[in-house]
Design an enzyme around this catalytic site. Sequence first.
Site, mmCIF file in Angstrom:
data_model
loop_
_atom_site.group_PDB
_atom_site.id
_atom_site.type_symbol
_atom_site.label_atom_id
_atom_site.label_comp_id
_atom_site.label_asym_id
_atom_site.label_seq_id
_atom_site.Cartn_x
_atom_site.Cartn_y
_atom_site.Cartn_z
ATOM 1 N N ARG A 116 0.852 -1.191 0.000
ATOM 2 C CA ARG A 116 0.000 0.000 0.000
ATOM 3 C C ARG A 116 0.887 1.239 0.000
ATOM 4 O O ARG A 116 1.949 1.236 0.612
ATOM 5 C CB ARG A 116 -0.824 0.046 1.299
ATOM 6 C CG ARG A 116 -2.083 -0.750 1.284
ATOM 7 C CD ARG A 116 -2.794 -0.745 2.639
ATOM 8 N NE ARG A 116 -2.061 -0.108 3.723
ATOM 9 C CZ ARG A 116 -2.321 1.094 4.194
ATOM 10 N NH1 ARG A 116 -3.283 1.810 3.690
ATOM 11 N NH2 ARG A 116 -1.616 1.580 5.192
ATOM 12 N N ARG A 134 -3.411 10.802 0.070
ATOM 13 C CA ARG A 134 -4.531 11.556 0.655
ATOM 14 C C ARG A 134 -4.919 12.707 -0.244
ATOM 15 O O ARG A 134 -4.061 13.475 -0.641
ATOM 16 C CB ARG A 134 -4.092 12.164 1.991
ATOM 17 C CG ARG A 134 -4.062 11.181 3.092
ATOM 18 C CD ARG A 134 -4.021 11.939 4.419
ATOM 19 N NE ARG A 134 -3.547 11.006 5.419
ATOM 20 C CZ ARG A 134 -2.641 11.290 6.319
ATOM 21 N NH1 ARG A 134 -2.123 12.497 6.367
ATOM 22 N NH2 ARG A 134 -2.271 10.387 7.175
ATOM 23 N N ARG A 165 17.831 -6.000 7.976
ATOM 24 C CA ARG A 165 18.509 -4.807 7.470
ATOM 25 C C ARG A 165 19.003 -4.048 8.686
ATOM 26 O O ARG A 165 18.358 -4.041 9.735
ATOM 27 C CB ARG A 165 17.545 -3.912 6.671
ATOM 28 C CG ARG A 165 17.123 -4.475 5.343
ATOM 29 C CD ARG A 165 18.219 -4.507 4.301
ATOM 30 N NE ARG A 165 18.698 -3.193 3.929
ATOM 31 C CZ ARG A 165 19.877 -2.968 3.359
ATOM 32 N NH1 ARG A 165 20.710 -3.976 3.131
ATOM 33 N NH2 ARG A 165 20.248 -1.752 3.029
ATOM 34 N N ARG A 174 17.780 9.847 6.009
ATOM 35 C CA ARG A 174 17.024 10.854 6.764
ATOM 36 C C ARG A 174 17.968 11.698 7.602
ATOM 37 O O ARG A 174 19.021 11.196 8.035
ATOM 38 C CB ARG A 174 16.075 10.206 7.775
ATOM 39 C CG ARG A 174 15.040 9.313 7.205
ATOM 40 C CD ARG A 174 13.904 9.146 8.170
ATOM 41 N NE ARG A 174 14.065 7.966 9.004
ATOM 42 C CZ ARG A 174 13.126 7.504 9.823
ATOM 43 N NH1 ARG A 174 11.983 8.154 9.938
ATOM 44 N NH2 ARG A 174 13.314 6.411 10.530
ATOM 45 N N GLU A 215 20.805 9.145 9.283
ATOM 46 C CA GLU A 215 20.484 7.711 9.349
ATOM 47 C C GLU A 215 20.910 7.047 8.037
ATOM 48 O O GLU A 215 20.436 7.417 6.967
ATOM 49 C CB GLU A 215 18.969 7.585 9.550
ATOM 50 C CG GLU A 215 18.486 6.190 9.798
ATOM 51 C CD GLU A 215 16.982 6.174 10.100
ATOM 52 O OE1 GLU A 215 16.510 6.960 10.948
ATOM 53 O OE2 GLU A 215 16.283 5.380 9.463
ATOM 54 N N TYR A 227 8.484 -6.601 12.646
ATOM 55 C CA TYR A 227 8.571 -5.161 12.911
ATOM 56 C C TYR A 227 7.342 -4.752 13.714
ATOM 57 O O TYR A 227 6.211 -5.026 13.315
ATOM 58 C CB TYR A 227 8.644 -4.325 11.617
ATOM 59 C CG TYR A 227 8.663 -2.858 11.985
ATOM 60 C CD1 TYR A 227 9.856 -2.254 12.357
ATOM 61 C CD2 TYR A 227 7.486 -2.127 12.079
ATOM 62 C CE1 TYR A 227 9.875 -0.931 12.786
ATOM 63 C CE2 TYR A 227 7.498 -0.808 12.511
ATOM 64 C CZ TYR A 227 8.689 -0.219 12.857
ATOM 65 O OH TYR A 227 8.714 1.077 13.302
ATOM 66 N N ASP A 242 5.617 -1.350 15.762
ATOM 67 C CA ASP A 242 5.657 0.004 16.310
ATOM 68 C C ASP A 242 5.494 -0.109 17.820
ATOM 69 O O ASP A 242 5.071 -1.145 18.334
ATOM 70 C CB ASP A 242 4.535 0.850 15.702
ATOM 71 C CG ASP A 242 4.998 1.585 14.446
ATOM 72 O OD1 ASP A 242 6.216 1.833 14.314
ATOM 73 O OD2 ASP A 242 4.148 1.915 13.596
HETATM 74 P P1 FDA Z 1 14.255 -3.562 21.703
HETATM 75 O O1 FDA Z 1 15.192 -3.901 20.662
HETATM 76 O O2 FDA Z 1 13.914 -2.161 21.948
HETATM 77 O O3 FDA Z 1 14.602 -4.273 23.062
HETATM 78 C C1 FDA Z 1 15.264 -5.509 23.123
HETATM 79 C C2 FDA Z 1 16.386 -5.373 24.131
HETATM 80 O O4 FDA Z 1 16.967 -6.667 24.357
HETATM 81 C C3 FDA Z 1 17.526 -4.479 23.651
HETATM 82 O O5 FDA Z 1 17.770 -3.471 24.605
HETATM 83 C C4 FDA Z 1 18.705 -5.435 23.510
HETATM 84 O O6 FDA Z 1 19.944 -4.837 23.811
HETATM 85 C C5 FDA Z 1 18.353 -6.510 24.520
HETATM 86 N N1 FDA Z 1 18.987 -7.796 24.236
HETATM 87 C C6 FDA Z 1 19.013 -8.451 23.052
HETATM 88 N N2 FDA Z 1 19.726 -9.598 23.170
HETATM 89 C C7 FDA Z 1 20.147 -9.653 24.451
HETATM 90 C C8 FDA Z 1 20.939 -10.583 25.175
HETATM 91 N N3 FDA Z 1 21.449 -11.666 24.570
HETATM 92 N N4 FDA Z 1 21.185 -10.359 26.482
HETATM 93 C C9 FDA Z 1 20.695 -9.244 27.091
HETATM 94 N N5 FDA Z 1 19.951 -8.326 26.450
HETATM 95 C C10 FDA Z 1 19.678 -8.521 25.148
HETATM 96 N N6 FDA Z 1 7.922 2.751 16.638
HETATM 97 C C11 FDA Z 1 6.957 3.707 16.744
HETATM 98 O O7 FDA Z 1 5.899 3.443 17.313
HETATM 99 N N7 FDA Z 1 7.181 4.971 16.263
HETATM 100 C C12 FDA Z 1 8.335 5.320 15.632
HETATM 101 O O8 FDA Z 1 8.481 6.469 15.198
HETATM 102 C C13 FDA Z 1 9.349 4.317 15.503
HETATM 103 N N8 FDA Z 1 10.524 4.611 14.911
HETATM 104 C C14 FDA Z 1 11.468 3.631 14.695
HETATM 105 C C15 FDA Z 1 12.640 3.956 14.021
HETATM 106 C C16 FDA Z 1 13.589 2.971 13.773
HETATM 107 C C17 FDA Z 1 14.836 3.330 13.031
HETATM 108 C C18 FDA Z 1 13.342 1.639 14.203
HETATM 109 C C19 FDA Z 1 14.333 0.544 13.892
HETATM 110 C C20 FDA Z 1 12.201 1.330 14.929
HETATM 111 C C21 FDA Z 1 11.242 2.325 15.180
HETATM 112 N N9 FDA Z 1 10.093 2.061 15.915
HETATM 113 C C22 FDA Z 1 9.118 3.027 16.032
HETATM 114 C C23 FDA Z 1 9.877 0.724 16.546
HETATM 115 C C24 FDA Z 1 10.393 0.637 17.997
HETATM 116 O O9 FDA Z 1 11.772 0.858 18.021
HETATM 117 C C25 FDA Z 1 10.033 -0.765 18.557
HETATM 118 O O10 FDA Z 1 8.640 -0.890 18.625
HETATM 119 C C26 FDA Z 1 10.581 -1.069 19.955
HETATM 120 O O11 FDA Z 1 11.893 -0.660 20.134
HETATM 121 C C27 FDA Z 1 10.491 -2.567 20.198
HETATM 122 O O12 FDA Z 1 10.825 -2.893 21.527
HETATM 123 P P2 FDA Z 1 11.380 -4.336 21.884
HETATM 124 O O13 FDA Z 1 11.398 -4.426 23.352
HETATM 125 O O14 FDA Z 1 10.674 -5.355 21.106
HETATM 126 O O15 FDA Z 1 12.867 -4.353 21.270
#
Ligand code: FDA
Length: 367
Positions: free
Chosen positions: A169, A173, A248, A279, A299, A347, A349
């Site tokens: 999609r 708008r 990625r 960006r 970025e 992925y 949010d």
């Molecule tokens: P997250 O990755 O945050 O947490 C996992 C944690 O586990 C990390 O701190 C990691 O270090 C830890 N970990 C991993 N392996 C481990 C190990 N072996 N031992 C100990 N610790 C370990 N969403 C939104 O709503 N609005 C937005 O504008 C954006 N923008 C955005 C930009 C970009 C560039 C990205 C990549 C993503 C977004 N997001 C977003 C999404 C947002 O980042 C996402 O929803 C959350 O970070 C997910 O949280 P999690 O807890 O799943 O993962």
Amino acid sequence: MHYLIVGAGLFGAVFAEQAAKAGHQVTIIEKRNHIAGNIYTREVEGIQVHQYGAHIFHTSNQEVWQYVNQFAQFNRFVNSPFALSKGKLYSLPFNMSTFYQLWQTITPQQAKAKIEEQRQVLKGKTPENLEEQAIDLVGTDIYETLIKEYTEKQWGRPCKDLPPFIIKRLPVRFTFDNNYFNDTYQGIPIGGYTQMVEKMLQHDQIEVRLNTDFFANKAAYLTNYDKIVFTGMIDQFYDYCYGPLAYRSLKFEHEILSIDNYQGNAVINYIDHQYPFTRIIEHKHFEFGQQEKTVITKEYPADWQIGDEPYYPVNDQVNAKLYQKYQALAKKDANIIFGGRLGMYQYFDMHKVIEVALATAKKELRN
Ligand code: FDA
């Protein structure tokens, strides 16, 4: 029950908060030197810097909105990014302002006719690659000016070599509405995301250990706790036994500038190949900052290999099948809950991660 939570990101923090509130003991281990995972913000020159890319909170789920508002007050930020293409700025998402900037069309009817006319170059052919898919959705001008080079930078490949399903999609708008999101609620937590997560974890029964990698001591962790909530990479948990899942990656370059306003907007997308980044974020505009200096972040999209920071799962058929195999292993491990973007290879949010974490906690803690 004593839970070990691996990862102090949003999923881990929500689960921890719910478990502690229900009377359980929680230990969180986090391999980084800070909490909050990828939503981590830190203060630089009085500005909250989004260390891992722009994070704008948005949701239409009232329960999630009420939940986060217990831990932070949100400002009135609305995401209205611009795109710079061949020296000109265009409004995003594609809306009547964008069409005016592209074609000087004044009415929705004129803009619709223009898009319809440009879609005809495909002569009704079913799109076989991303280029054809995009043209089928929005016509040639929008594709060539605002999609082509940006997408090629993101994926490191020509659009003609990318599968069409990547863009199912492309919202268009026919109003002058520059709000990137359609959700009811939107904003940035005043004081930053880290402070919000800190508040979630403020509980006598929650202990957080930073700089602690699960894999440094896996065997001990598996035996010393009643249950594990694992938010790291599911394939790594199983020693990549079926091979690694693909991602990625991204690189972020932060800069402090001795001027008060660099680009006048929080997010500007750089479309052209001549810029290696996709960006530039200017953090103070997320919070209407008036500081003397400013902090910007470029970025850069990057290929991923084991050891790099995984950001976006590659949701093609090969990886979907691979993930299913890991999921089948996970089903047999009754004492491990896999959660979050890495544990569920999806992925999410922020509002979605909260939704899933609240539902997981509800199911797990109901007894
Ligand atoms: P997250 O990755 O945050 O947490 C996992 C944690 O586990 C990390 O701190 C990691 O270090 C830890 N970990 C991993 N392996 C481990 C190990 N072996 N031992 C100990 N610790 C370990 N969403 C939104 O709503 N609005 C937005 O504008 C954006 N923008 C955005 C930009 C970009 C560039 C990205 C990549 C993503 C977004 N997001 C977003 C999404 C947002 O980042 C996402 O929803 C959350 O970070 C997910 O949280 P999690 O807890 O799943 O993962």
